[in-house]
Design a protein around this motif. Structure first.
Motif, PDB file in Angstrom:
ATOM      1  N   ALA A  63       0.829  -1.213   0.000  1.00 40.80           N
ATOM      2  CA  ALA A  63       0.000   0.000   0.000  1.00 40.80           C
ATOM      3  C   ALA A  63       0.858   1.255   0.000  1.00 40.80           C
ATOM      4  O   ALA A  63       0.545   2.247  -0.686  1.00 40.80           O
ATOM      5  CB  ALA A  63      -0.936  -0.007   1.204  1.00 40.80           C
ATOM      6  N   GLU A  64       1.946   1.233   0.746  1.00 41.10           N
ATOM      7  CA  GLU A  64       2.801   2.414   0.867  1.00 41.10           C
ATOM      8  C   GLU A  64       3.684   2.639  -0.357  1.00 41.10           C
ATOM      9  O   GLU A  64       4.006   3.778  -0.687  1.00 41.10           O
ATOM     10  CB  GLU A  64       3.684   2.282   2.110  1.00 41.10           C
ATOM     11  CG  GLU A  64       2.919   2.375   3.417  1.00 41.10           C
ATOM     12  CD  GLU A  64       3.805   2.146   4.626  1.00 41.10           C
ATOM     13  OE1 GLU A  64       3.413   2.583   5.726  1.00 41.10           O
ATOM     14  OE2 GLU A  64       4.885   1.518   4.485  1.00 41.10           O
ATOM     15  N   LYS A  69       1.321   3.434  -7.884  1.00 40.29           N
ATOM     16  CA  LYS A  69       1.872   3.144  -9.216  1.00 40.29           C
ATOM     17  C   LYS A  69       0.841   2.421 -10.084  1.00 40.29           C
ATOM     18  O   LYS A  69       0.891   2.509 -11.311  1.00 40.29           O
ATOM     19  CB  LYS A  69       3.131   2.275  -9.094  1.00 40.29           C
ATOM     20  CG  LYS A  69       4.296   2.919  -8.362  1.00 40.29           C
ATOM     21  CD  LYS A  69       5.435   1.909  -8.214  1.00 40.29           C
ATOM     22  CE  LYS A  69       6.544   2.439  -7.327  1.00 40.29           C
ATOM     23  NZ  LYS A  69       7.603   1.420  -7.103  1.00 40.29           N
ATOM     24  N   MET A  70      -0.052   1.691  -9.432  1.00 36.69           N
ATOM     25  CA  MET A  70      -1.066   0.925 -10.164  1.00 36.69           C
ATOM     26  C   MET A  70      -2.376   1.696 -10.291  1.00 36.69           C
ATOM     27  O   MET A  70      -3.373   1.154 -10.755  1.00 36.69           O
ATOM     28  CB  MET A  70      -1.308  -0.411  -9.466  1.00 36.69           C
ATOM     29  CG  MET A  70      -0.102  -1.334  -9.454  1.00 36.69           C
ATOM     30  SD  MET A  70      -0.435  -2.952  -8.704  1.00 36.69           S
ATOM     31  CE  MET A  70      -0.455  -2.537  -6.951  1.00 36.69           C
ATOM     32  N   GLY A  71      -2.386   2.952  -9.847  1.00 34.97           N
ATOM     33  CA  GLY A  71      -3.601   3.750  -9.934  1.00 34.97           C
ATOM     34  C   GLY A  71      -4.535   3.563  -8.763  1.00 34.97           C
ATOM     35  O   GLY A  71      -5.705   3.950  -8.824  1.00 34.97           O
ATOM     36  N   LEU A  72      -4.024   2.960  -7.688  1.00 38.02           N
ATOM     37  CA  LEU A  72      -4.831   2.779  -6.477  1.00 38.02           C
ATOM     38  C   LEU A  72      -4.431   3.878  -5.498  1.00 38.02           C
ATOM     39  O   LEU A  72      -3.460   3.749  -4.761  1.00 38.02           O
ATOM     40  CB  LEU A  72      -4.574   1.397  -5.872  1.00 38.02           C
ATOM     41  CG  LEU A  72      -4.882   0.203  -6.784  1.00 38.02           C
ATOM     42  CD1 LEU A  72      -4.411  -1.093  -6.153  1.00 38.02           C
ATOM     43  CD2 LEU A  72      -6.373   0.128  -7.083  1.00 38.02           C
ATOM     44  N   LYS A  73      -5.190   4.958  -5.499  1.00 39.31           N
ATOM     45  CA  LYS A  73      -4.771   6.133  -4.744  1.00 39.31           C
ATOM     46  C   LYS A  73      -5.697   6.391  -3.559  1.00 39.31           C
ATOM     47  O   LYS A  73      -6.878   6.091  -3.582  1.00 39.31           O
ATOM     48  CB  LYS A  73      -4.709   7.348  -5.663  1.00 39.31           C
ATOM     49  CG  LYS A  73      -3.673   7.175  -6.770  1.00 39.31           C
ATOM     50  CD  LYS A  73      -3.425   8.436  -7.549  1.00 39.31           C
ATOM     51  CE  LYS A  73      -2.324   8.217  -8.584  1.00 39.31           C
ATOM     52  NZ  LYS A  73      -2.033   9.439  -9.352  1.00 39.31           N
ATOM     53  N   GLY A  74      -5.105   6.969  -2.547  1.00 41.94           N
ATOM     54  CA  GLY A  74      -5.850   7.260  -1.326  1.00 41.94           C
ATOM     55  C   GLY A  74      -4.886   7.336  -0.165  1.00 41.94           C
ATOM     56  O   GLY A  74      -3.680   7.171  -0.324  1.00 41.94           O
ATOM     57  N   PHE A 389       5.722  -5.704  -9.795  1.00 40.02           N
ATOM     58  CA  PHE A 389       6.777  -5.035  -9.014  1.00 40.02           C
ATOM     59  C   PHE A 389       7.525  -6.044  -8.137  1.00 40.02           C
ATOM     60  O   PHE A 389       7.828  -5.786  -6.978  1.00 40.02           O
ATOM     61  CB  PHE A 389       6.195  -3.922  -8.132  1.00 40.02           C
ATOM     62  CG  PHE A 389       5.427  -2.886  -8.900  1.00 40.02           C
ATOM     63  CD1 PHE A 389       6.067  -2.000  -9.755  1.00 40.02           C
ATOM     64  CD2 PHE A 389       4.050  -2.802  -8.780  1.00 40.02           C
ATOM     65  CE1 PHE A 389       5.353  -1.058 -10.465  1.00 40.02           C
ATOM     66  CE2 PHE A 389       3.327  -1.865  -9.497  1.00 40.02           C
ATOM     67  CZ  PHE A 389       3.975  -0.987 -10.352  1.00 40.02           C
ATOM     68  N   ALA A 390       7.823  -7.196  -8.722  1.00 37.56           N
ATOM     69  CA  ALA A 390       8.466  -8.274  -7.958  1.00 37.56           C
ATOM     70  C   ALA A 390       9.635  -8.863  -8.739  1.00 37.56           C
ATOM     71  O   ALA A 390       9.865 -10.070  -8.721  1.00 37.56           O
ATOM     72  CB  ALA A 390       7.444  -9.365  -7.639  1.00 37.56           C
TER      73      ALA A 390
END
Length: 464
Positions: A63-64, A69-74, A389-390
């Motif tokens: 989350a941090e 980067k994947m468009g999951l914002k908040g 991202f791995a």
């Protein structure tokens, strides 16, 4: 007539798996366990709760660092430590109750209490003495302290892995003494949760005994994640000073001394066989200098009718090793002829990325003087890993130079603990690297990296 065909002392992975297999094979079976729940160290204060915290803290890391980067914002999630511990406890309860259900399903008696063996064929639990044709010691291991050092463990400020799973709050600073599996996993948990983590290791590198190239890569990655490392350091003292602890050590090269203060110190310098209270000395059961119970190829001690498996005997202290020995011994007692292949027992470190290995390392093969070849493939060439991202890490397959037979594999990367089993199965069947290379692997999967490493043992990987 015996009360039971088999009584097993200890309900950890070795003990409970052995019990279930004994019951399946028609042997009247009981298990002695003094904890309030079944499952031993692994399910209660080891493998399972630590993986729950690793999973939770990894979600925080994602989350941090990767969600945006994947468009999951908040807003980034905050840590509710009490709720995280409650989640961990729920996971433990689900697993331990599952073992209790399996005992009832297989008609295995749970003899509640701590057991001792007053004589061959007899097990005492509380005030009751039970008779058994076969007694199996599966009492596991306990955390060991630092050899030659002054250490007082209170499980609050100076803790073992047990205390580290129940801290009252996330410490601001944590010193981990020992750069092995337990120290790195729990160090990773608290680092992700915001603690400043320093690992102090006696050897010159972390994960002693692991493939050296993998160990170097893991240390480099964990350093990027924020962990600090002091290697080649002999710890002489761990002391509590009011509300903090101090670790004193000497660097083996140069003999310079230093101290580190921290809110919490985790002593993770290995484990030792736990046989306290069993009465083995009086029985005359032979122990090694390291306190392990000595057994023959059928897990029998020198006292007829008494056997031992798992962490109390020689070999890697791994839950799955104990499980295999438990199943094998149950089958032996039922008249079958099983076999445990100790050359194909995988090991996994559940950091991120994961590390997994099976078979021999390059260092071991060089020491033997055996000719070998290496096929290596980076996860940077794996489409699935890059998308997730791995892409840190690689797969390394080691094969005999002449026959191409797989001798070992070492993986650092995503899902390494799952990927290694493809190689385990291949090795169990005596496969060559070419056999893996010619096996179709679904795309896009992490497992393609294993195939590419196998291809690299031959004419070369495709995506390298």
């Amino acid at each position: 007539m015996a009360d039971y065909d088999v009584i097993i002392i200890g309900s950890g992975p070795g003990g409970y798996v052995c019990a279930i297999r004994c019951a399946q094979l028609g042997l009247k079976t009981a298990v002695v366990e003094g904890r309030e729940t079944l499952g031993g160290t692994c399910l209660n204060v080891g493998c399972i709760p630590s993986k729950a915290l690793l999973h939770a803290s990894h979600q925080l890391h994602e989350a941090e660092h990767n969600f945006a980067k994947m468009g999951l914002k908040g807003k980034s999630p905050s840590v509710d430590w009490a709720q995280m511990l409650s989640y961990k406890s729920d996971v433990v309860e689900t697993n331990t109750k599952g073992v209790e259900f399996l005992f009832k399903k297989n008609k295995i008696d749970w003899l509640k209490g701590w057991g001792s063996i007053p004589a061959a064929g007899k097990v005492k639990v509380g005030e009751d003495t039970h008779n058994a044709k076969h007694i199996i010691i599966a009492s596991g291991s306990e955390a060991s302290s630092i050899p030659g050092a002054e250490v007082t463990i209170d499980e609050k400020i100076v803790v073992t892995s047990t205390g580290a799973l129940e801290l009252g709050k996330v410490p601001r600073s944590l010193v981990v003494v020992g750069g092995g599996v337990i120290g790195l996993e729990l160090g990773s948990v608290y680092s992700r949760l915001g603690a400043e983590v320093t690992v102090v290791e006696y050897m010159d590198g972390i994960t002693p005994g692991a493939d050296a190239e993998v160990a170097r890569q893991l240390q480099k990655i964990l350093t990027k994640q924020g962990l600090k490392f002091v290697t080649g350091a002999a710890v002489s003292k761990v002391e509590t000073l009011k509300n903090k602890a101090r670790v004193s050590y000497t660097l083996r090269k140069g003999d310079s001394t230093a101290e580190i203060d921290a809110d919490v110190v985790l002593v993770a310098t290995g484990r030792a066989p736990y046989t306290e209270g069993l009465g083995l000395d009086a029985l005359g059961v032979t122990l090694s200098k390291r306190g392990q119970i000595e057994v023959d190829g059928g897990y029998a001690t020198n006292v007829p009718g008494i056997y031992a498996i798992g962490d109390v005997i020689d070999g890697p202290m791994l839950a799955h090793k104990a499980e295999d020995e438990g199943m094998a011994l149950a089958e032996m007692l039922a008249g079958q002829k099983p076999h445990v292949n100790y050359g194909v027992i995988p090991g996994v470190i559940y950091t991120h990325p994961e590390v997994a290995s099976v078979g021999q390392t390059e260092e071991q093969l060089k020491e033997e003087g055996r000719a070998y070849k290496v096929g290596k493939f980076s996860f940077m060439g794996n489409g699935r890993a890059k998308a997730n991202f791995a892409a840190d890490g690689f797969v390394k397959i080691i094969a005999d130079k002449e026959t191409d037979r797989i001798l070992g594999a070492h993986i650092i990367g995503p899902a390494a603990g799952d990927l290694i089993h493809e190689v385990c199965v291949a090795m169990e069947f005596g496969a060559a690297a070419e056999d893996l290379a010619r096996t179709c692997h679904a795309h896009p999967t992490y497992s393609e990296a294993v195939r590419e490493a196998a291809l690299a043992c031959g004419d070369g990987a495709i995506h390298a």
